[in-house]
Write a protein that holds these residues in place. Structure first.
Motif: not given
Length: 442
Positions: A127, A130, A124, A133, A120
């Motif tokens: 991306d 990502y 992060y 968001s 993850e």
């Protein structure tokens, strides 16, 4: 978050007790003092006056109970409101942390990457969607917590306004209104509101800042003095001989919202002779002055925010003479004066941000002449004055002058206020710029 809110209920219990004590006093007063005016043994004008005044006193005892109970009610309601808002703020923080955010002790929300797995964390960092968001989520949670904090602040202001209104006499029973027994216009509030939901949320502008400050009256004398010293290295030589009958000064100030009214009254009677000569770390001083008689000064000022006006009256009766040349950190002047008789002077002007411009005029009765130019600090008001004056009187005459005043304290306050406004504007622009950058990134 760390305030002991239980102290509010403790205070509320104390105010309830105070209301009970006022009730006891009111009952005793009615049975032992006011009762005297209600019988048949006292009649006439004095009895009528006593009935009115004693009723007014008992009214205040009853009003004190209402006011104390209202304060108790407001403090109890405040405890309930703050407790609920604190719980909501804690819940908002916990929800944000459960959603993967970190919340600092100052309430700042950030994305807690320490909770991410290695995969993850890698996603992060690489991306853009990502990251976008995450920014949206951070801003959403930040606003959620900010709103909870804002609610506490608004309630705090509401409680402040409610308490201030509760202890301000409403005078609803004065001037023949209501019961008509309220004869004390700044007494207890017989109509104090103890329900926070019904109490005013904000203070009127005139009540938000209302205060009266009186420095009182200072009186000295009679007094006699004689001091002399020679010129020494770094110290000016001086002599002083005085026989003061009295010297009295009174000062007062009253504030209503942004309007401030102030006044100074200074009066002196006696005889003085002074002289100074020398060069010190403060500058050069060369002066000699002698006077005998009565001298007075009255000055009034009205200021609204940073703008105001002033008026000054001065009077002198007696004999005076002086010559001076000074160059110090508080005065740079050259001048002379001489008068045997009486004079009256008037000055007026306008002021903004501590800087004022005014005119002076004097009427003389008796032979005299005077003139000065430079700047100096007024010994009574502490304000610096730049200007000059010229006058002549063979028997009847006068003098005219121009003065520019400078109050360093008021000027500093104005500068700080201006800096705050500039800072607020810069902060606003910075916030909007940050919002725009976030929008572009999204």
């Amino acid at each position: 978050m760390t305030t002991d809110l239980g102290l509010l209920t403790t205070a509320a219990t104390g105010w309830e007790s105070i209301a009970g004590e006022f009730k006891k006093v009111e009952t005793r007063y009615g049975e032992s003092v006011q009762r005297i005016t209600l019988g048949q043994n006292w009649a006439g004008l004095s009895a009528g006056a006593a009935q009115t005044n004693f009723a007014a006193t008992r009214y205040e005892y009853a009003a004190a109970q209402t006011q104390a109970k209202a304060i108790a009610g407001l403090l109890t309601d405040a405890h309930a409101c703050f407790t609920d808002l604190k719980r909501k703020l804690e819940s908002a923080r916990d929800d944000a942390m459960a959603a993967g955010m970190a919340v600092s002790e100052q309430g700042r929300v950030t994305f807690d990457i320490s909770k991410l797995t290695e995969g993850e964390r890698n996603a992060y960092h690489h991306d853009p969607d990502y990251q976008s968001s995450v920014r949206v989520a951070v801003n959403t949670w930040q606003k959620h917590i900010d709103d909870r904090v804002k609610a506490v602040s608004e309630t705090d202001e509401h409680v402040k306004a409610a308490l201030s209104a509760a202890v301000t006499d409403s005078n609803k029973d004065a001037f023949g209104q209501g019961s008509g027994k309220d004869a004390t216009f700044t007494g207890f509030n017989a109509h104090a509101e103890g329900d926070l939901a019904k109490a005013p949320r904000t203070l009127p502008v005139a009540d938000d800042k209302a205060a009266t400050k009186t420095d009182g009256v200072t009186v000295t004398g009679p007094n006699a003095d004689f001091v002399t010293s020679g010129v020494k290295y770094g110290k000016e030589g001086s002599f002083k001989a005085s026989a003061d009958l009295f010297h009295a000064t009174a000062k007062g100030e009253e504030t209503h919202g942004r309007l401030t009214l102030s006044g100074v009254d200074d009066i002196y009677a006696g005889a003085r002779a002074t002289g100074n000569l020398g060069i010190t770390d403060k500058g050069f001083v060369g002066k000699a002055e002698a006077s005998a008689g009565l001298r007075s000064l009255v000055e009034g000022r009205a200021e609204y925010g940073m703008v105001g006006g002033y008026g000054r009256l001065e009077g002198f009766a007696g004999v005076e003479g002086a010559i001076n040349a000074k160059a110090t950190n508080e005065e740079v002047t050259i001048g002379f004066k001489g008068l045997a008789g009486a004079k009256a002077s008037v000055a007026g002007g306008a002021e903004a941000a501590g800087i004022g411009v005014g005119l002076t005029g004097e009427g003389w009765a008796g032979p005299g002449a005077a003139g000065w130019f430079g700047y100096k600090r007024d010994e009574v008001t502490g304000v610096y004055k730049l200007g000059g004056e010229a006058g002549l009187s063979p028997g009847l005459g006068g003098a005219v002058g121009l003065e520019i005043t400078f109050d360093p304290d008021k000027f500093s306050e104005a500068a700080v206020a201006a800096a705050d406004k500039v800072g607020n504007a810069a902060g606003y622009v910075g916030d909007k710029a940050g919002d725009f950058v976030d929008w572009l990134a999204d």
